[in-house]
Design a protein around this motif. Structure first.
Motif, mmCIF file in Angstrom:
data_model
loop_
_atom_site.group_PDB
_atom_site.id
_atom_site.type_symbol
_atom_site.label_atom_id
_atom_site.label_comp_id
_atom_site.label_asym_id
_atom_site.label_seq_id
_atom_site.Cartn_x
_atom_site.Cartn_y
_atom_site.Cartn_z
ATOM 1 N N SER A 15 35.218 46.269 38.379
ATOM 2 C CA SER A 15 33.903 46.927 38.378
ATOM 3 C C SER A 15 33.107 46.618 39.637
ATOM 4 O O SER A 15 32.152 47.314 39.964
ATOM 5 N N ARG A 16 33.489 45.565 40.348
ATOM 6 C CA ARG A 16 32.786 45.212 41.595
ATOM 7 C C ARG A 16 33.695 44.338 42.459
ATOM 8 O O ARG A 16 34.801 43.974 42.048
ATOM 9 N N ILE A 18 36.172 42.490 45.054
ATOM 10 C CA ILE A 18 37.526 42.704 45.580
ATOM 11 C C ILE A 18 38.304 43.714 44.719
ATOM 12 O O ILE A 18 38.976 44.605 45.246
ATOM 13 N N LEU A 38 34.330 43.310 32.198
ATOM 14 C CA LEU A 38 33.879 42.557 31.025
ATOM 15 C C LEU A 38 32.554 43.081 30.469
ATOM 16 O O LEU A 38 32.405 43.273 29.276
ATOM 17 N N SER A 39 31.581 43.320 31.361
ATOM 18 C CA SER A 39 30.258 43.733 30.875
ATOM 19 C C SER A 39 29.587 44.841 31.698
ATOM 20 O O SER A 39 28.584 45.406 31.259
ATOM 21 N N SER A 40 30.103 45.158 32.886
ATOM 22 C CA SER A 40 29.423 46.127 33.772
ATOM 23 C C SER A 40 29.743 47.579 33.394
ATOM 24 O O SER A 40 30.407 48.305 34.145
ATOM 25 N N ASP A 64 38.577 41.834 27.670
ATOM 26 C CA ASP A 64 38.521 40.447 28.143
ATOM 27 C C ASP A 64 39.939 39.964 28.471
ATOM 28 O O ASP A 64 40.751 39.750 27.569
ATOM 29 N N ALA A 65 40.197 39.760 29.766
ATOM 30 C CA ALA A 65 41.541 39.367 30.205
ATOM 31 C C ALA A 65 41.931 37.991 29.662
ATOM 32 O O ALA A 65 43.117 37.667 29.564
ATOM 33 N N ASN A 91 43.316 40.334 39.013
ATOM 34 C CA ASN A 91 42.230 40.018 39.942
ATOM 35 C C ASN A 91 41.028 39.347 39.272
ATOM 36 O O ASN A 91 40.297 38.598 39.919
ATOM 37 N N TYR A 156 38.099 25.475 39.185
ATOM 38 C CA TYR A 156 38.520 26.711 39.871
ATOM 39 C C TYR A 156 39.796 26.472 40.679
ATOM 40 O O TYR A 156 40.747 27.263 40.615
ATOM 41 N N LYS A 160 43.475 28.237 40.238
ATOM 42 C CA LYS A 160 44.067 29.040 41.314
ATOM 43 C C LYS A 160 45.396 28.441 41.793
ATOM 44 O O LYS A 160 46.290 29.168 42.220
ATOM 45 N N GLY A 187 40.244 33.801 51.542
ATOM 46 C CA GLY A 187 39.347 32.731 51.989
ATOM 47 C C GLY A 187 37.936 33.060 51.571
ATOM 48 O O GLY A 187 37.666 33.268 50.377
ATOM 49 N N ILE A 189 35.362 35.684 51.222
ATOM 50 C CA ILE A 189 35.244 37.146 51.214
ATOM 51 C C ILE A 189 33.815 37.505 50.812
ATOM 52 O O ILE A 189 33.315 37.027 49.788
HETATM 53 P P1 NAP Z 1 33.283 39.283 41.392
HETATM 54 O O1 NAP Z 1 32.574 40.108 42.417
HETATM 55 O O2 NAP Z 1 32.532 38.232 40.675
HETATM 56 O O3 NAP Z 1 33.971 40.296 40.325
HETATM 57 C C1 NAP Z 1 34.711 39.771 39.252
HETATM 58 C C2 NAP Z 1 35.276 40.920 38.447
HETATM 59 O O4 NAP Z 1 36.049 40.358 37.372
HETATM 60 C C3 NAP Z 1 34.216 41.798 37.800
HETATM 61 O O5 NAP Z 1 34.705 43.120 37.754
HETATM 62 C C4 NAP Z 1 34.113 41.220 36.369
HETATM 63 O O6 NAP Z 1 33.676 42.184 35.399
HETATM 64 C C5 NAP Z 1 35.559 40.862 36.121
HETATM 65 N N1 NAP Z 1 35.787 39.839 35.108
HETATM 66 C C6 NAP Z 1 35.330 38.559 35.070
HETATM 67 N N2 NAP Z 1 35.810 37.921 33.986
HETATM 68 C C7 NAP Z 1 36.596 38.818 33.323
HETATM 69 C C8 NAP Z 1 37.363 38.781 32.128
HETATM 70 N N3 NAP Z 1 37.441 37.671 31.380
HETATM 71 N N4 NAP Z 1 38.029 39.903 31.752
HETATM 72 C C9 NAP Z 1 37.983 41.023 32.487
HETATM 73 N N5 NAP Z 1 37.274 41.132 33.621
HETATM 74 C C10 NAP Z 1 36.585 40.043 34.030
HETATM 75 O O7 NAP Z 1 34.556 38.538 42.040
HETATM 76 P P2 NAP Z 1 35.260 38.758 43.481
HETATM 77 O O8 NAP Z 1 34.522 37.945 44.489
HETATM 78 O O9 NAP Z 1 35.510 40.198 43.725
HETATM 79 O O10 NAP Z 1 36.659 38.010 43.202
HETATM 80 C C11 NAP Z 1 37.789 38.685 42.670
HETATM 81 C C12 NAP Z 1 38.957 37.699 42.579
HETATM 82 O O11 NAP Z 1 39.221 37.153 43.870
HETATM 83 C C13 NAP Z 1 38.678 36.507 41.659
HETATM 84 O O12 NAP Z 1 39.864 36.140 40.991
HETATM 85 C C14 NAP Z 1 38.252 35.417 42.617
HETATM 86 O O13 NAP Z 1 38.493 34.136 42.099
HETATM 87 C C15 NAP Z 1 39.150 35.729 43.808
HETATM 88 N N6 NAP Z 1 38.636 35.200 45.079
HETATM 89 C C16 NAP Z 1 37.430 35.593 45.568
HETATM 90 C C17 NAP Z 1 36.968 35.068 46.788
HETATM 91 C C18 NAP Z 1 35.632 35.450 47.400
HETATM 92 O O14 NAP Z 1 35.267 34.852 48.425
HETATM 93 N N7 NAP Z 1 34.920 36.421 46.873
HETATM 94 C C19 NAP Z 1 37.755 34.128 47.471
HETATM 95 C C20 NAP Z 1 38.988 33.753 46.930
HETATM 96 C C21 NAP Z 1 39.421 34.300 45.736
HETATM 97 P P3 NAP Z 1 32.074 42.395 35.082
HETATM 98 O O15 NAP Z 1 31.500 43.114 36.286
HETATM 99 O O16 NAP Z 1 32.048 43.246 33.864
HETATM 100 O O17 NAP Z 1 31.514 41.018 34.903
#
Ligand code: NAP
Length: 248
Positions: A15-16, A18, A38-40, A64-65, A91, A156, A160, A187, A189
């Protein structure tokens, strides 16, 4: 030629951030997209219509994954609706950052369930359609923090790092069935999540990265596309960093 023409991709947490970037790039490359959130609700509806405008079939599922039964039901629903699943992108992920001294059992469990158990849940469920089709690509979103560790993120980092061990084991188990499994370690993002941080702190991070910028969702989506497509047909069991040289 589009790299994922007529394929079916299931992406968790799109939903948002990556996940959304991956959904958009995959749709432009011809893949039909089933995605979860999950909620968006509102953002998911908007994404559904945006993806459909690329001429592919797209559907968002509130699921819910972290819930084993829900993940199994989701995969059944997606196969009924789309016919098969060629690519799974695990993801969805959360953070509950704090020092170990202050970390509650709840904060540990929430992160392990949303980040690691979710990968087990979905991967186990997609085995069925992928074994039947005798092909598949599974891509798991890890993090450089899972490779290196990070103070204040022991929950976390453990989740990971667990993803990397799981990825390598699944690659060994399913390689002979033409099912590949790889991990990506992003890294820093810049997503909506990081936009909420103090600009000074964010600039310090950017300055410490060899390529002198934060990554974008598109940077991660490009590698995900490569791993999903036949371009990476001989690559499995790997964890590849997308970090601007941060972890070198
Ligand atoms: P984000 O913007 O917080 O988005 C998280 C997404 O996951 C949202 O769509 C959220 O849905 C969904 N979600 C969360 N819990 C869930 C669940 N239990 N079941 C189903 N959907 C769920 O995160 P992001 O920054 O894009 O990160 C995406 C992935 O990359 C994650 O695994 C994160 O750990 C990894 N990562 C991110 C970074 C970074 O710098 N951003 C770096 C390394 C790794 P809702 O919108 O409904 O809440």
């Amino acid at each position: 030629m589009k790299l994922l023409e007529n394929k079916v991709t299931l992406i968790t947490g799109a939903s948002r951030g990556i996940g959304k970037g991956i959904a958009e790039l995959f749709a432009k490359q011809g893949s039909n997209i089933a995605f979860t959130y999950l909620s968006s609700d509102e953002k998911a509806k908007q994404l559904e219509s945006e993806l459909a405008s690329y001429g592919i079939k797209a559907k968002g599922y509130k699921s819910d994954a972290a819930n084993f039964a829900a993940a199994d039901a989701l995969v059944n629903d997606v196969v009924t609706e789309f016919g098969t699943i060629d690519v799974l992108v695990n993801n969805a992920g959360i953070t509950r950052d704090t020092l170990l001294m202050r970390m509650s059992e709840q904060q540990w469990d929430d992160v392990m369930n949303a980040n690691l158990k979710s990968v087990f849940n979905l991967t186990k469920a997609v085995q069925r359609p992928m074994l039947k089709a005798k092909r598949g690509s599974i891509i798991n979103m890890s993090s450089v923090v899972g490779v290196k560790g990070n103070a204040g993120q022991s929950n976390y980092a453990a989740s990971k790092a667990g993803i990397i061990g799981f990825t390598k084991s699944v690659a060994l188990e399913l390689g002979s069935r033409n099912i590949r499994c790889n991990a990506i370690a992003p890294g820093f993002i810049e997503t909506e999540m990081t936009a909420a941080l103090d600009e000074k702190v964010v600039q310090q991070w950017r300055d410490s990265i060899p390529l002198k910028r934060g990554g974008t969702a598109v940077d991660v989506a490009n590698l995900t596309l490569f791993l999903a497509s036949e371009m990476s047909a001989y690559i499995t069991g790997q964890c590849i960093n997308v970090c601007g040289g941060m972890l070198t």
